[in-house]
Scaffold this active site. Structure first.
Site, mmCIF file in Angstrom:
data_model
loop_
_atom_site.group_PDB
_atom_site.id
_atom_site.type_symbol
_atom_site.label_atom_id
_atom_site.label_comp_id
_atom_site.label_asym_id
_atom_site.label_seq_id
_atom_site.Cartn_x
_atom_site.Cartn_y
_atom_site.Cartn_z
ATOM 1 N N ASP A 37 51.690 47.142 53.005
ATOM 2 C CA ASP A 37 51.790 46.434 54.302
ATOM 3 C C ASP A 37 52.963 45.461 54.307
ATOM 4 O O ASP A 37 53.707 45.374 55.281
ATOM 5 C CB ASP A 37 50.462 45.754 54.701
ATOM 6 C CG ASP A 37 49.919 44.743 53.707
ATOM 7 O OD1 ASP A 37 50.419 44.669 52.553
ATOM 8 O OD2 ASP A 37 48.976 44.002 54.077
ATOM 9 N N ASP A 176 44.943 42.487 56.329
ATOM 10 C CA ASP A 176 43.597 41.910 56.282
ATOM 11 C C ASP A 176 43.254 41.136 57.552
ATOM 12 O O ASP A 176 42.163 41.256 58.110
ATOM 13 C CB ASP A 176 43.456 40.981 55.078
ATOM 14 C CG ASP A 176 43.695 41.711 53.763
ATOM 15 O OD1 ASP A 176 43.884 42.937 53.805
ATOM 16 O OD2 ASP A 176 43.686 41.047 52.719
HETATM 17 P P1 NG1 Z 1 43.374 41.127 48.891
HETATM 18 O O1 NG1 Z 1 43.820 40.331 47.720
HETATM 19 O O2 NG1 Z 1 42.581 42.281 48.479
HETATM 20 O O3 NG1 Z 1 42.700 40.297 49.940
HETATM 21 C C1 NG1 Z 1 45.960 41.767 49.525
HETATM 22 C C2 NG1 Z 1 46.745 41.358 50.770
HETATM 23 C C3 NG1 Z 1 47.048 42.497 51.732
HETATM 24 C C4 NG1 Z 1 47.530 43.744 51.013
HETATM 25 C C5 NG1 Z 1 46.596 44.077 49.838
HETATM 26 C C6 NG1 Z 1 47.115 45.230 48.994
HETATM 27 C C7 NG1 Z 1 46.197 39.039 51.374
HETATM 28 C C8 NG1 Z 1 45.523 38.151 52.331
HETATM 29 N N1 NG1 Z 1 46.052 40.341 51.547
HETATM 30 O O4 NG1 Z 1 44.622 41.812 49.724
HETATM 31 O O5 NG1 Z 1 48.000 42.076 52.697
HETATM 32 O O6 NG1 Z 1 48.866 43.624 50.595
HETATM 33 O O7 NG1 Z 1 46.418 42.982 48.972
HETATM 34 O O8 NG1 Z 1 47.233 46.393 49.743
HETATM 35 O O9 NG1 Z 1 46.851 38.571 50.470
HETATM 36 MG MG MG Z 2 41.994 38.208 49.764
#
Ligand code: NG1
Ligand code: MG
Length: 439
Positions: A37, A176
């Site tokens: 993303d 997210d």
């Molecule tokens: P997590 O750590 O699972 O909430 C993160 C990122 C996303 C995306 C995913 C990997 C945040 C809020 N979210 O999610 O944007 O990059 O990892 O696909 O950091």
């Molecule tokens: Mg997170």
């Protein structure tokens, strides 16, 4: 805890004060499209039933934050419209503050608030507990500012939420926050960025996506310099190396921007990665890229430069372009006319390829995740992979509904040592995005 119990707890904690509103903001599971993303590519998550719940009342002269679990999460007070830097605050307060800042962009927020937070999105598990909290808090402060989601441009609102969550430390993309706001009951969403476009994706009938926790925490804010933000830095270095080889004179932040500029297919982007030297490259050798200037917009990039000796931009970007292709294939299979059984087999294969790429190229899996995904496949899953950022957290497996019970029992037996816990392994349905109700 059910809603009535939460209301009672609020009243008890705040000496008889009644809560006025309840916000609910869901976590998410990402079915495919990991770590792409922030490189501008589309992802395919759905919003969970598991959510962050936030009760609040407009009251007093400051912002009082309490969590139902007051052992783990200490009470904290902020001033309204806080300008000061809070260095020593618990991570959960950072997320409340991020959301608060997003919402007060929309009006006059000089009002005190008392809030109580609870929820059932497991923490540090890759199910986006952080964004569900940021989104809940943003809807709260939007309400305090005298606005509702209907009054505003929700896409711009989500951009604000993303911007302020990044200030909390993670150089995240927008998956997210977007799914927590725009989630739709009954279907996954294919989310494209820049410009944001949401397409409903119907998943094969007769199959479930089962989430299982690897029981190792994926602690993002604590390991930014080594894990998440390092990956963003590695991707950015890779883009720069391609730009320099092609003598483009451009300065793109995402692979997708570079792709659009060159008007190439994703397959051709894979070819372009060959301009990046393979393997680990010493950061010292890259000083000519003027890294502090190149990376200036990435939160805590100094941590990354201080905590690492080398980077691997080739492996990271090959993962990114191939994963982006898998997302499109996944969506096309869901949209196709073949039988649900045939779809599930193909989707499972894509999920397994994604897991392998996360493990080998992106190096964001973990021992427990590798063990768990292998166990899931052995016990009947058609596909199994980590979901979210990785380095711990949860897996998602595609399982035939008729086999789901047996599958869960096997995993409880072999992975959880016979201990049954609803938070460790569960099926979930695509759910509605965040909402607020007046109590
Ligand atoms: P997590 O750590 O699972 O909430 C993160 C990122 C996303 C995306 C995913 C990997 C945040 C809020 N979210 O999610 O944007 O990059 O990892 O696909 O950091
Ligand atoms: Mg997170």
């Amino acid at each position: 805890m059910n809603i009535q119990q939460l209301i009672d707890l609020f009243t008890q904690r705040y000496n008889g004060l009644q809560p006025q509103f309840l916000v609910k903001a869901p976590g998410r599971v990402n079915l495919i499209g990991e770590h792409i993303d922030y490189m501008g590519y589309g992802v395919l998550p759905f919003a969970l039933e598991q959510s962050c719940f936030m009760l609040f009342a407009i009251d007093g002269n400051d912002i009082q934050i309490q969590h139902a679990d007051d052992q783990q999460f200490k009470q904290f007070n902020l001033s309204v419209n806080p300008k000061e830097q809070y260095n020593e605050i618990q991570n959960y307060v950072k997320y409340v503050l991020a959301g608060y800042r997003a919402g007060i962009q929309y009006g006059n927020a000089n009002q005190g608030i008392k809030m109580l937070i609870s929820g059932n999105v497991p923490f540090s598990s890759g199910l986006s507990s952080s964004s569900s909290l940021v989104v809940a808090s943003s809807l709260m402060s939007l309400q305090v500012s005298g606005k509702t989601q209907q009054d505003i441009d929700r896409q711009q609102f989500v951009d604000q939420i993303i911007k302020f969550e990044r200030e909390a430390g993670t150089a995240c993309g927008g998956m997210d926050q977007t799914i927590s706001v725009f989630g739709q009951e009954g279907s996954a969403l294919y989310i494209e960025f820049d410009p944001l476009r949401l397409t409903q994706v119907n998943l094969p009938k007769g199959y479930s996506f089962i989430i299982a926790n690897s029981l190792t925490e994926s602690t993002k804010l604590e390991t930014l310099g080594k894990h998440y933000n390092k990956r963003v830095v590695e991707c950015r270095i890779g883009i720069k190396l391609i730009e320099l080889t092609l003598n483009l004179g451009t300065n793109f932040k995402t692979m997708k921007q570079l792709q659009d500029y060159l008007q190439l297919s994703l397959e051709s982007m894979e070819e372009l990665c060959k301009f990046i030297p393979k393997g680990e490259i010493d950061l010292e050798q890259l000083e000519y890229l003027h890294l502090p200037v190149l990376l200036a917009d990435i939160p805590y990039f100094e941590l990354v430069l201080n905590q690492n000796k080398s980077v691997n931009p080739y492996n990271r970007l090959v993962h990114v372009v191939k994963e982006a292709q898998r997302v499109i294939k996944f969506k096309n299979i869901c949209d196709s006319k073949i039988s649900d059984d045939a779809k599930a087999i193909l989707l499972g294969q894509l999920m397994n390829q994604s897991q392998k790429s996360c493990k080998d190229l992106y190096e964001c899996s973990s021992e427990n995740i590798d063990t768990l995904t292998s166990l899931c496949i052995k016990n009947g899953a058609l596909g199994s992979r980590l979901t979210g950022a990785g380095w711990g957290g949860c897996t998602v497996s595609l399982v035939k509904e008729a086999d789901a019970k047996n599958f869960k029992n096997k995993i409880i037996e072999f992975f959880y040592n016979h201990i049954e816990n609803q938070d460790h392994i569960f099926s979930t349905q695509p759910s509605q995005g965040a909402s607020i109700i007046k109590l």
